[in-house]
Design a protein around this motif. Sequence first.
Motif, PDB file in Angstrom:
ATOM      1  N   LEU A 275       0.838  -1.195   0.000  1.00 26.54           N
ATOM      2  CA  LEU A 275       0.000   0.000   0.000  1.00 26.54           C
ATOM      3  C   LEU A 275       0.878   1.253   0.000  1.00 26.54           C
ATOM      4  O   LEU A 275       1.830   1.357   0.768  1.00 26.54           O
ATOM      5  CB  LEU A 275      -0.908   0.008   1.227  1.00 26.54           C
ATOM      6  CG  LEU A 275      -2.038   1.035   1.253  1.00 26.54           C
ATOM      7  CD1 LEU A 275      -3.029   0.775   0.116  1.00 26.54           C
ATOM      8  CD2 LEU A 275      -2.759   1.006   2.597  1.00 26.54           C
ATOM      9  N   TRP A 276       0.565   2.174  -0.901  1.00 27.41           N
ATOM     10  CA  TRP A 276       1.254   3.460  -0.963  1.00 27.41           C
ATOM     11  C   TRP A 276       0.544   4.464  -0.057  1.00 27.41           C
ATOM     12  O   TRP A 276      -0.677   4.604  -0.119  1.00 27.41           O
ATOM     13  CB  TRP A 276       1.270   3.998  -2.383  1.00 27.41           C
ATOM     14  CG  TRP A 276       2.084   3.208  -3.354  1.00 27.41           C
ATOM     15  CD1 TRP A 276       1.652   2.187  -4.166  1.00 27.41           C
ATOM     16  CD2 TRP A 276       3.479   3.370  -3.632  1.00 27.41           C
ATOM     17  NE1 TRP A 276       2.690   1.706  -4.927  1.00 27.41           N
ATOM     18  CE2 TRP A 276       3.821   2.419  -4.624  1.00 27.41           C
ATOM     19  CE3 TRP A 276       4.466   4.228  -3.161  1.00 27.41           C
ATOM     20  CZ2 TRP A 276       5.101   2.306  -5.137  1.00 27.41           C
ATOM     21  CZ3 TRP A 276       5.755   4.118  -3.658  1.00 27.41           C
ATOM     22  CH2 TRP A 276       6.059   3.169  -4.641  1.00 27.41           C
ATOM     23  N   TYR A 277       1.323   5.164   0.753  1.00 24.21           N
ATOM     24  CA  TYR A 277       0.791   6.207   1.625  1.00 24.21           C
ATOM     25  C   TYR A 277       1.309   7.559   1.131  1.00 24.21           C
ATOM     26  O   TYR A 277       2.511   7.735   0.966  1.00 24.21           O
ATOM     27  CB  TYR A 277       1.249   6.007   3.067  1.00 24.21           C
ATOM     28  CG  TYR A 277       0.734   4.746   3.724  1.00 24.21           C
ATOM     29  CD1 TYR A 277      -0.397   4.763   4.534  1.00 24.21           C
ATOM     30  CD2 TYR A 277       1.384   3.521   3.537  1.00 24.21           C
ATOM     31  CE1 TYR A 277      -0.867   3.613   5.154  1.00 24.21           C
ATOM     32  CE2 TYR A 277       0.926   2.365   4.146  1.00 24.21           C
ATOM     33  CZ  TYR A 277      -0.202   2.417   4.950  1.00 24.21           C
ATOM     34  OH  TYR A 277      -0.649   1.274   5.552  1.00 24.21           O
ATOM     35  N   LEU A 278       0.424   8.494   0.917  1.00 23.41           N
ATOM     36  CA  LEU A 278       0.782   9.844   0.507  1.00 23.41           C
ATOM     37  C   LEU A 278       0.304  10.841   1.561  1.00 23.41           C
ATOM     38  O   LEU A 278      -0.897  11.037   1.748  1.00 23.41           O
ATOM     39  CB  LEU A 278       0.155  10.174  -0.850  1.00 23.41           C
ATOM     40  CG  LEU A 278       0.250  11.630  -1.322  1.00 23.41           C
ATOM     41  CD1 LEU A 278       1.709  12.076  -1.412  1.00 23.41           C
ATOM     42  CD2 LEU A 278      -0.446  11.803  -2.666  1.00 23.41           C
ATOM     43  N   PHE A 279       1.254  11.434   2.273  1.00 20.47           N
ATOM     44  CA  PHE A 279       0.948  12.481   3.238  1.00 20.47           C
ATOM     45  C   PHE A 279       1.120  13.831   2.545  1.00 20.47           C
ATOM     46  O   PHE A 279       2.050  14.031   1.762  1.00 20.47           O
ATOM     47  CB  PHE A 279       1.890  12.396   4.444  1.00 20.47           C
ATOM     48  CG  PHE A 279       1.721  11.156   5.262  1.00 20.47           C
ATOM     49  CD1 PHE A 279       0.800  11.091   6.292  1.00 20.47           C
ATOM     50  CD2 PHE A 279       2.487  10.025   4.983  1.00 20.47           C
ATOM     51  CE1 PHE A 279       0.648   9.940   7.043  1.00 20.47           C
ATOM     52  CE2 PHE A 279       2.347   8.869   5.724  1.00 20.47           C
ATOM     53  CZ  PHE A 279       1.416   8.825   6.767  1.00 20.47           C
ATOM     54  N   TYR A 280       0.239  14.778   2.845  1.00 21.70           N
ATOM     55  CA  TYR A 280       0.311  16.087   2.199  1.00 21.70           C
ATOM     56  C   TYR A 280      -0.394  17.125   3.066  1.00 21.70           C
ATOM     57  O   TYR A 280      -1.167  16.782   3.965  1.00 21.70           O
ATOM     58  CB  TYR A 280      -0.343  16.032   0.811  1.00 21.70           C
ATOM     59  CG  TYR A 280      -1.827  15.695   0.846  1.00 21.70           C
ATOM     60  CD1 TYR A 280      -2.796  16.697   0.816  1.00 21.70           C
ATOM     61  CD2 TYR A 280      -2.264  14.372   0.917  1.00 21.70           C
ATOM     62  CE1 TYR A 280      -4.156  16.395   0.859  1.00 21.70           C
ATOM     63  CE2 TYR A 280      -3.609  14.063   0.951  1.00 21.70           C
ATOM     64  CZ  TYR A 280      -4.550  15.075   0.928  1.00 21.70           C
ATOM     65  OH  TYR A 280      -5.876  14.777   0.981  1.00 21.70           O
ATOM     66  N   HIS A 281      -0.127  18.397   2.805  1.00 21.69           N
ATOM     67  CA  HIS A 281      -0.828  19.444   3.547  1.00 21.69           C
ATOM     68  C   HIS A 281      -2.068  19.872   2.777  1.00 21.69           C
ATOM     69  O   HIS A 281      -2.131  19.802   1.550  1.00 21.69           O
ATOM     70  CB  HIS A 281       0.088  20.657   3.795  1.00 21.69           C
ATOM     71  CG  HIS A 281       0.086  21.655   2.664  1.00 21.69           C
ATOM     72  ND1 HIS A 281       1.132  21.776   1.758  1.00 21.69           N
ATOM     73  CD2 HIS A 281      -0.832  22.584   2.289  1.00 21.69           C
ATOM     74  CE1 HIS A 281       0.846  22.719   0.881  1.00 21.69           C
ATOM     75  NE2 HIS A 281      -0.330  23.223   1.170  1.00 21.69           N
ATOM     76  N   GLY A 282      -3.051  20.339   3.526  1.00 16.58           N
ATOM     77  CA  GLY A 282      -4.234  20.961   2.956  1.00 16.58           C
ATOM     78  C   GLY A 282      -4.481  22.294   3.656  1.00 16.58           C
ATOM     79  O   GLY A 282      -4.195  22.450   4.840  1.00 16.58           O
TER      80      GLY A 282
ATOM     81  N   THR B  17      -3.165   1.366  -4.027  1.00 19.23           N
ATOM     82  CA  THR B  17      -2.473   0.089  -4.133  1.00 19.23           C
ATOM     83  C   THR B  17      -1.481   0.069  -5.290  1.00 19.23           C
ATOM     84  O   THR B  17      -0.659  -0.858  -5.388  1.00 19.23           O
ATOM     85  CB  THR B  17      -3.475  -1.066  -4.326  1.00 19.23           C
ATOM     86  OG1 THR B  17      -4.291  -0.786  -5.475  1.00 19.23           O
ATOM     87  CG2 THR B  17      -4.370  -1.202  -3.094  1.00 19.23           C
ATOM     88  N   ALA B  18      -1.521   1.092  -6.151  1.00 22.02           N
ATOM     89  CA  ALA B  18      -0.623   1.098  -7.310  1.00 22.02           C
ATOM     90  C   ALA B  18      -0.383   2.517  -7.784  1.00 22.02           C
ATOM     91  O   ALA B  18      -1.288   3.349  -7.766  1.00 22.02           O
ATOM     92  CB  ALA B  18      -1.195   0.264  -8.440  1.00 22.02           C
ATOM     93  N   LEU B  19       0.854   2.779  -8.199  1.00 25.64           N
ATOM     94  CA  LEU B  19       1.203   4.011  -8.881  1.00 25.64           C
ATOM     95  C   LEU B  19       1.471   3.678 -10.342  1.00 25.64           C
ATOM     96  O   LEU B  19       2.035   2.630 -10.645  1.00 25.64           O
ATOM     97  CB  LEU B  19       2.430   4.669  -8.270  1.00 25.64           C
ATOM     98  CG  LEU B  19       2.280   5.271  -6.882  1.00 25.64           C
ATOM     99  CD1 LEU B  19       3.617   5.819  -6.379  1.00 25.64           C
ATOM    100  CD2 LEU B  19       1.232   6.380  -6.879  1.00 25.64           C
ATOM    101  N   PRO B  20       1.069   4.551 -11.256  1.00 28.38           N
ATOM    102  CA  PRO B  20       1.246   4.220 -12.684  1.00 28.38           C
ATOM    103  C   PRO B  20       2.703   4.179 -13.084  1.00 28.38           C
ATOM    104  O   PRO B  20       3.515   4.987 -12.631  1.00 28.38           O
ATOM    105  CB  PRO B  20       0.498   5.363 -13.394  1.00 28.38           C
ATOM    106  CG  PRO B  20       0.479   6.474 -12.412  1.00 28.38           C
ATOM    107  CD  PRO B  20       0.396   5.839 -11.059  1.00 28.38           C
TER     108      PRO B  20
END
Length: 206
Positions: free
Chosen positions: A179-186, A200-203
């Motif tokens: 599993l890919w986790y992407l943390f970011y600010h909003g 579950t996948a990045l291109p």
Amino acid sequence: SCQADGSCQLITIVTPGTVLYTVAPPMQSLIDGKAKFVPEGKYIPPPDMRVISAILENNTLWVYYSNYYDIEFLKGDIVLGVSNDRGNNIIKYGIVLPHGFPGEWDSYYVHFPGAWKEKDSFYLLYEGHDGTDTNIGLAVSKDGYNFFEYPKNPFLKHESSGWEYVNIGTPSIWKENGLWYLFYHGFDWKTVQVGLATTTALPDIT
């Protein structure tokens, strides 16, 4: 994490009431509140190396960072430095991801790289801005130098309402158990908060 003066804190994950982990606990422990980030030390990079994201493979360190060509207006590109001795000596390679052309979603700047190497692919998530709107893009490389941008960028766009309706950015990426986790600010004009997106996948776009 990096401060306004350019200094960056190196962090280690610990669980409450226990000794430091030599191997980080699962990401789910952080999400569940069973682990946390704590300061461990400081690293002061050169003044022209800002917002560093690094990949260490054997003794080779790939250092991706923001470099401003117009500091007054924070316009800039993403640059690479490479070290073959685990960071003791870094050779600056140059720009690997330039800002876009006029009218494109990242025409004003590309900044805040979040890098990850998976098998023979380098993934780079980054913040892009067109002078009005800010979102997150994706680029992929087979050698760490030559990146191909995702043709459907921005890869992650902010919502039109709620806690991130103004902009999103400053991505960090992690992969664990498929599993890919992407943390970011909003940002909503009042508060900056940290969000999490998963996939579950990045291109593979190379």
